[in-house]
Enzyme design. Structure first.
Site, PDB file in Angstrom:
ATOM      1  N   HIS A 273       0.894  -1.282   0.009  1.00 14.26           N
ATOM      2  CA  HIS A 273      -0.023  -0.026   0.028  1.00 14.26           C
ATOM      3  C   HIS A 273       0.862   1.091  -0.062  1.00 14.26           C
ATOM      4  O   HIS A 273       2.002   1.131  -0.133  1.00 14.26           O
ATOM      5  CB  HIS A 273      -0.917  -0.113   1.229  1.00 14.26           C
ATOM      6  CG  HIS A 273      -0.442  -0.227   2.538  1.00 14.26           C
ATOM      7  ND1 HIS A 273       0.340   0.700   3.135  1.00 14.26           N
ATOM      8  CD2 HIS A 273      -0.184  -1.409   3.377  1.00 14.26           C
ATOM      9  CE1 HIS A 273       0.940   0.468   4.166  1.00 14.26           C
ATOM     10  NE2 HIS A 273       0.566  -0.862   4.332  1.00 14.26           N
TER      11      HIS A 273
ATOM     12  N   HIS B  32       4.350   1.282   1.785  1.00 15.39           N
ATOM     13  CA  HIS B  32       5.629   0.668   1.117  1.00 15.39           C
ATOM     14  C   HIS B  32       5.969   1.559  -0.130  1.00 15.39           C
ATOM     15  O   HIS B  32       7.185   1.694  -0.257  1.00 15.39           O
ATOM     16  CB  HIS B  32       4.744  -0.598   0.800  1.00 15.39           C
ATOM     17  CG  HIS B  32       4.257  -1.439   1.742  1.00 15.39           C
ATOM     18  ND1 HIS B  32       3.095  -1.980   1.760  1.00 15.39           N
ATOM     19  CD2 HIS B  32       4.945  -1.939   2.888  1.00 15.39           C
ATOM     20  CE1 HIS B  32       2.800  -2.558   2.830  1.00 15.39           C
ATOM     21  NE2 HIS B  32       3.952  -2.596   3.522  1.00 15.39           N
TER      22      HIS B  32
ATOM     23  N   CYS C 151       4.738 -11.325  18.580  1.00 14.75           N
ATOM     24  CA  CYS C 151       3.740 -10.716  17.729  1.00 14.75           C
ATOM     25  C   CYS C 151       3.965 -10.987  16.009  1.00 14.75           C
ATOM     26  O   CYS C 151       5.328 -10.921  15.753  1.00 14.75           O
ATOM     27  CB  CYS C 151       3.825  -9.227  17.930  1.00 14.75           C
ATOM     28  SG  CYS C 151       2.679  -8.611  16.382  1.00 14.75           S
TER      29      CYS C 151
ATOM     30  N   CYS D 261       4.760  -8.108  13.664  1.00 17.83           N
ATOM     31  CA  CYS D 261       5.849  -7.251  13.881  1.00 17.83           C
ATOM     32  C   CYS D 261       7.092  -8.381  13.645  1.00 17.83           C
ATOM     33  O   CYS D 261       8.073  -7.845  13.416  1.00 17.83           O
ATOM     34  CB  CYS D 261       6.148  -6.808  15.292  1.00 17.83           C
ATOM     35  SG  CYS D 261       4.920  -5.680  16.023  1.00 17.83           S
TER      36      CYS D 261
ATOM     37  N   CYS E 105      -0.655  -7.131  20.936  1.00 16.48           N
ATOM     38  CA  CYS E 105       0.357  -6.014  20.610  1.00 16.48           C
ATOM     39  C   CYS E 105       0.178  -4.592  20.540  1.00 16.48           C
ATOM     40  O   CYS E 105      -1.121  -4.096  19.973  1.00 16.48           O
ATOM     41  CB  CYS E 105       0.944  -6.541  19.046  1.00 16.48           C
ATOM     42  SG  CYS E 105       1.759  -5.275  18.388  1.00 16.48           S
TER      43      CYS E 105
ATOM     44  N   HIS F 187      -0.103  -3.446  16.760  1.00 18.65           N
ATOM     45  CA  HIS F 187      -1.095  -4.253  15.784  1.00 18.65           C
ATOM     46  C   HIS F 187      -2.521  -4.364  16.338  1.00 18.65           C
ATOM     47  O   HIS F 187      -3.428  -4.930  15.795  1.00 18.65           O
ATOM     48  CB  HIS F 187      -0.522  -5.627  15.017  1.00 18.65           C
ATOM     49  CG  HIS F 187       0.860  -5.184  14.155  1.00 18.65           C
ATOM     50  ND1 HIS F 187       1.677  -5.355  14.562  1.00 18.65           N
ATOM     51  CD2 HIS F 187       0.656  -4.806  12.927  1.00 18.65           C
ATOM     52  CE1 HIS F 187       2.686  -4.895  13.497  1.00 18.65           C
ATOM     53  NE2 HIS F 187       1.899  -4.670  12.416  1.00 18.65           N
TER      54      HIS F 187
ATOM     55  N   LYS G 113      -3.147   5.890  12.652  1.00 20.71           N
ATOM     56  CA  LYS G 113      -2.314   5.137  11.790  1.00 20.71           C
ATOM     57  C   LYS G 113      -3.224   4.280  10.783  1.00 20.71           C
ATOM     58  O   LYS G 113      -4.353   3.975  11.017  1.00 20.71           O
ATOM     59  CB  LYS G 113      -2.017   3.923  12.700  1.00 20.71           C
ATOM     60  CG  LYS G 113      -0.781   4.133  13.398  1.00 20.71           C
ATOM     61  CD  LYS G 113      -0.453   2.915  14.375  1.00 20.71           C
ATOM     62  CE  LYS G 113       0.613   3.219  15.476  1.00 20.71           C
ATOM     63  NZ  LYS G 113       0.696   2.118  16.353  1.00 20.71           N
TER      64      LYS G 113
ATOM     65  N   LYS H  42      -4.812  -2.270   8.092  1.00 16.02           N
ATOM     66  CA  LYS H  42      -5.753  -2.877   7.337  1.00 16.02           C
ATOM     67  C   LYS H  42      -6.863  -3.225   8.094  1.00 16.02           C
ATOM     68  O   LYS H  42      -8.032  -3.149   7.770  1.00 16.02           O
ATOM     69  CB  LYS H  42      -5.296  -4.399   6.988  1.00 16.02           C
ATOM     70  CG  LYS H  42      -4.055  -4.461   5.931  1.00 16.02           C
ATOM     71  CD  LYS H  42      -4.287  -4.712   4.539  1.00 16.02           C
ATOM     72  CE  LYS H  42      -3.308  -4.800   3.900  1.00 16.02           C
ATOM     73  NZ  LYS H  42      -3.296  -3.932   2.696  1.00 16.02           N
TER      74      LYS H  42
HETATM   75  N1  MSP Z   1       9.706  -6.975   6.413  1.00 14.16           N
HETATM   76  C1  MSP Z   1      10.072  -6.108   7.276  1.00 14.16           C
HETATM   77  C2  MSP Z   1      11.268  -5.367   6.734  1.00 14.16           C
HETATM   78  C3  MSP Z   1      12.381  -6.068   6.866  1.00 14.16           C
HETATM   79  S1  MSP Z   1      13.732  -5.186   6.262  1.00 14.16           S
HETATM   80  C4  MSP Z   1      15.101  -6.260   6.408  1.00 14.16           C
HETATM   81  C5  MSP Z   1       8.718  -5.100   7.432  1.00 14.16           C
HETATM   82  N2  MSP Z   1       8.057  -4.869   6.191  1.00 14.16           N
HETATM   83  S2  MSP Z   1       6.618  -4.143   5.918  1.00 14.16           S
HETATM   84  O1  MSP Z   1       6.330  -4.509   4.838  1.00 14.16           O
HETATM   85  O2  MSP Z   1       6.039  -4.283   7.356  1.00 14.16           O
HETATM   86  O3  MSP Z   1       7.083  -2.643   5.899  1.00 14.16           O
HETATM   87  C6  MSP Z   1       7.992  -2.132   5.157  1.00 14.16           C
HETATM   88  C7  MSP Z   1       8.082  -0.692   5.147  1.00 14.16           C
HETATM   89  O4  MSP Z   1       7.096   0.022   4.842  1.00 14.16           O
HETATM   90  C8  MSP Z   1       8.574  -0.162   6.878  1.00 14.16           C
HETATM   91  O5  MSP Z   1       9.750   0.836   6.591  1.00 14.16           O
HETATM   92  C9  MSP Z   1       7.457   0.651   7.047  1.00 14.16           C
HETATM   93  O6  MSP Z   1       7.736   1.641   7.834  1.00 14.16           O
HETATM   94  C10 MSP Z   1       6.854   1.234   5.803  1.00 14.16           C
HETATM   95  N3  MSP Z   1       5.486   1.398   6.156  1.00 14.16           N
HETATM   96  C11 MSP Z   1       4.438   0.611   6.476  1.00 14.16           C
HETATM   97  N4  MSP Z   1       3.259   1.421   6.536  1.00 14.16           N
HETATM   98  C12 MSP Z   1       3.663   2.613   6.473  1.00 14.16           C
HETATM   99  C13 MSP Z   1       3.056   3.941   6.582  1.00 14.16           C
HETATM  100  N5  MSP Z   1       1.676   4.044   6.831  1.00 14.16           N
HETATM  101  N6  MSP Z   1       3.513   5.189   6.270  1.00 14.16           N
HETATM  102  C14 MSP Z   1       5.048   4.981   5.965  1.00 14.16           C
HETATM  103  N7  MSP Z   1       5.621   3.991   5.755  1.00 14.16           N
HETATM  104  C15 MSP Z   1       5.052   2.778   6.307  1.00 14.16           C
HETATM  105  O7  MSP Z   1       8.861  -4.176   8.174  1.00 14.16           O
END
Ligand code: MSP
Length: 744
Positions: A17, A20, A136, A139, A160, A163, A317, A320
């Protein structure tokens, strides 16, 4: 010279989303900027494919974990292509997958090295033990007591704090990484390399976490509990803890532990990397990863740079569960890639949290892009077509025409505008170096504004009527076109698509991707060159129609599911004018009273009115306004009453929980004074210390200090109370505001 930048690798349990996408947009912008400077750059993104969460998601979807990962990866690749972030569009160089055989080899080698190592205190870095505690799955992290909420019903698992999900109880044999022996070494690392963790506020957060003492970390799971993972070398009954596996991707991707991959990319050439991460996963990158690297004897990363989180327009925040995430297919359907990139970079003050709303995105697109850069480009090029037969005019005004030109009010000194833009370029590049994208774009838009002003004042359409002013007209149009050329080169990393389109319309052939803005020289746009076909760059978005269309796709969906109908006292910022306005409440800084009431002396008096009964403060700027909007307000206060309250902008420097208190956080807050203020806030059930650090808040600065749990509280922060359980939602700012600025 080389440069290596990474995004986190994304969990393959669900589709990506906006959150990411944002990290990728930022990384892509930095990578393009480096490439423009002639630096050989390697940009990595990818997916984190192992672990219990992926196993469970696969099971729910009736797939194997590998099929689940393939499914998500397909979507990811399709989306990165659509958003121009893939290799073909000049974006990432490698899409890393932790299920790749070369990664298995590399991470096994990394484990073996760490397992052979001694800690700085002379102990084995990895040892076998027994883990008992809570985990969790979302996380992928073990949770200590201060990181979970106790269950409402005895017997249920705790949840958590991030989450809001039930935790798993784990009791099994496990390998441990002796993190507790690395505290001093990590502190030395942060001290000797002040830029290792950025921005500064995040560094403070990490340092105070390490100072608080480190616990050993369980780095494996029994294969019988989590089978989808990399087997522990020489003990296949165990699989590696997913973060140990995932973090190592940054080095295996470029060839650590695998000859073939090393030949293809070159570990020696690119390592160390700059890791770009969300602040939510900073601890893994700035504490665990450096300690693992120390054990394995691998050089530390170049830096770990953390950005803030995108919240929804109400400051919640995105998740989902709440249904308020911004889906990529909606974005790609209704918005241009460059408008989205611009919005993300301009709207979020890098490092702090930002709010994402479709309305705000439309407003910015229309004001800054359609009416701003896009308009400057099309009016300039259209006038060149019309008044100079579509050829770049000369920018020179001959001696004999100078006086005539002066009379029109046009600045005849060609160096004035050149000086302005050169100065702006320096500032722009300085801001980019420190990842201050919002400021950098602000500077670039000061150039757009300056040009707009020049055109409006010079009135080329009037000059065109007078043959004697043809040189003046030419000079004005040349300056505008040359400025566009500069803007294209400067803005290419942020908006590659739009700048390349303007470039094409200017009929320039050099590749923007390889042009260093620092080397731009004023006046290099060649006179007489025919310009290309002029087309609008950023068409205006019809707000009502687009909002309607998006509503059918997503917003209505989330509202129907009850999210929009949730009782909330703070309305969307953009709809303030249409509602009674937000009701800001001072958040309770005490343990005894329920969250959401005022932490004032009066509140401590039994029988004093609760905050809910307190009338909302007036929203009006003047007393006269207040009178017109008077109906329905029960108890007025005079404006002089209001001004007695000194409200200031503060930034949280440090945040910590208070032992034996579920509710209180101890904060130090910079409110623009010589020394930071210490504040206690009853928000610990809803905000983690990590979330608070770096955040801009509103502070009541002249509240009588009071002591709670042995700590002085020298003020109070403001929050709205939301929902039936009066959940606090902090008041914050969308724009960059200096600490100490007064709210009135
Ligand atoms: N798989 C781990 C990372 C491992 S790196 C060796 C992970 N994945 S994640 O898919 O949950 O998140 C990846 C990134 O997306 C994180 O940096 C997280 O901060 C970012 N974001 C997820 N939701 C976000 C927002 N709402 N806003 C900005 N970035 C966010 O963590």
């Amino acid at each position: 010279m080389s440069f290596y930048i990474t995004t986190p690798i994304y969990y393959a349990n669900s589709l990506p989303h906006l959150g990411h996408l944002y990290t990728m947009i930022v990384a892509d912008t930095i990578a393009r900027h480096k490439r423009q400077q002639g630096i050989e750059t390697f940009f990595l993104t990818g997916t984190d494919e192992h672990g219990i969460n992926i196993e469970r998601a696969a099971e729910r979807a009736g797939r194997t974990p590998k099929e689940q990962a393939d499914y998500v990866v397909n979507y990811f690749k399709q989306m990165t292509a659509e958003f121009g972030l893939d290799t073909e569009h000049g974006g990432y160089d490698i899409f890393m997958r932790t299920s790749e055989p070369f990664h298995y080899e590399g991470v096994s080698e990394f484990w073996r090295r760490a397992a052979r190592a001694k800690t700085p205190k002379g102990n084995d870095a990895i040892y076998k033990g027994h883990y008992e505690g809570w985990f969790c799955a979302a996380c992928a992290a073990y949770k200590s007591e201060d990181e979970y909420a106790k269950p409402k019903n005895p017997g249920d698992p705790p949840t958590c704090l991030i989450h809001d999900m039930a935790l798993d109880r784990i009791s099994e044999d496990s390998y441990f990484f002796r993190l507790s022996d690395y505290g001093d070494a990590l502190l030395e690392l942060y001290e000797s390399r002040p830029d290792f963790v950025q921005p500064e506020t995040r560094k403070n957060e990490v340092t105070s976490f390490v100072r608080g003492g480190l616990q050993d970390l369980s780095v494996s799971r029994l294969k019988s509990s989590v089978s989808w993972g990399v087997p522990v070398p020489d003990d296949p009954e165990h699989t590696m803890y997913v973060w140990f596996d995932a973090l190592t991707n940054y080095i295996t991707a470029i060839g650590f532990g695998n000859e073939q991959q090393n030949r293809a990319v070159g570990f020696e050439k690119f390592w160390p990397a700059l890791h770009l991460v969300g602040k939510d996963i900073l601890r893994f990158h700035a504490v665990y990863w450096p300690a693992f690297l120390m054990a394995a004897g691998v050089e530390q990363p170049r830096a770990i740079v953390a950005h803030g989180m995108w919240l929804d327009p109400n400051g919640r925040k995105m998740s989902k569960t709440l249904g308020n995430t911004i889906e990529l297919d909606v974005l790609s359907k209704h918005f241009s890639v460059d408008a989205l990139r611009y919005f993300c970079l301009r709207e979020m003050v890098f490092g702090q949290d930002g709010r994402f709303g479709y309305e705000a995105l439309i407003d910015r697109t229309n004001s800054d892009l359609a009416s701003g850069l896009g308009n400057l480009s099309s009016r300039t090029l259209t006038m060149i077509t019309r008044y100079n037969s579509g050829r770049v005019p000369s920018g020179v005004i001959s001696e004999d025409k100078l006086l005539l030109a002066k009379r029109t009010g046009v600045d005849t000194d060609a160096t004035t505008i050149a000086g302005f833009i050169e100065h702006a370029r320096v500032q722009y590049l300085q801001q980019l170096e420190t990842y201050s994208f919002s400021r950098a774009l602000e500077v670039a838009w000061s150039i757009v504004a300056r040009m707009d002003k020049m055109i409006s004042e010079a009135k080329p359409w009037e000059l065109a009527k007078d043959v004697n002013q043809s040189q003046t007209l030419g000079a004005v149009l040349y300056r505008a076109a040359e400025t566009l050329r500069w803007l294209c080169v400067m803005l290419y990393p942020a908006m590659p698509g739009a700048t390349q389109e303007i470039w094409r319309q200017l009929n320039l052939s050099e590749k923007l991707a390889g042009m260093d803005p620092a080397k731009l020289k004023w006046g290099e746009l060649k006179e007489g060159v025919p310009i290309g076909e002029v087309k609008p760059i950023f068409p205006r978005i019809d707000k009502a129609r687009t909002m309607g269309a998006i509503g059918q796709n997503s917003e209505v969906r989330s509202q129907k599911s009850g999210i929009g109908g949730q009782k909330s006292e703070v309305r969307s910022q953009r709809s303030e004018g249409e509602t009674d306005g937000p009701s800001l409440r001072a958040e309770l800084a005490t343990e005894s009273a329920p969250s959401g009431t005022h932490a004032t002396e009066a509140d401590a008096v039994p029988g004093a009115p609760q905050a809910d009964a307190t009338p909302a403060p007036p929203q009006h700027a003047t007393e006269a306004d207040a009178v017109t909007g008077a109906e329905g307000v029960a108890n007025f206060i005079d404006i002089t009453d209001f001004t007695k309250v000194e409200l200031r902008v503060g930034q949280v420097l440090t945040a910590a929980r208070i032992p034996k208190s579920d509710k209180l956080l101890l904060l130090s807050v910079d409110i623009g004074e010589e020394k930071p203020r210490q504040l206690l806030a009853g928000i610990a059930e809803h905000y983690t210390p990590e979330e608070m650090i770096g955040r801009k808040i509103a502070v009541v600065a002249n509240l009588k200090p009071r002591k709670m749990r042995g700590h002085d509280s020298q003020g109070m922060l403001l929050a709205a109370t939301v929902g039936e359980d009066d959940k606090p939602v902090l008041a914050t700012f969308n724009e960059d505001v200096p600490n100490g600025a007064r709210l009135k």
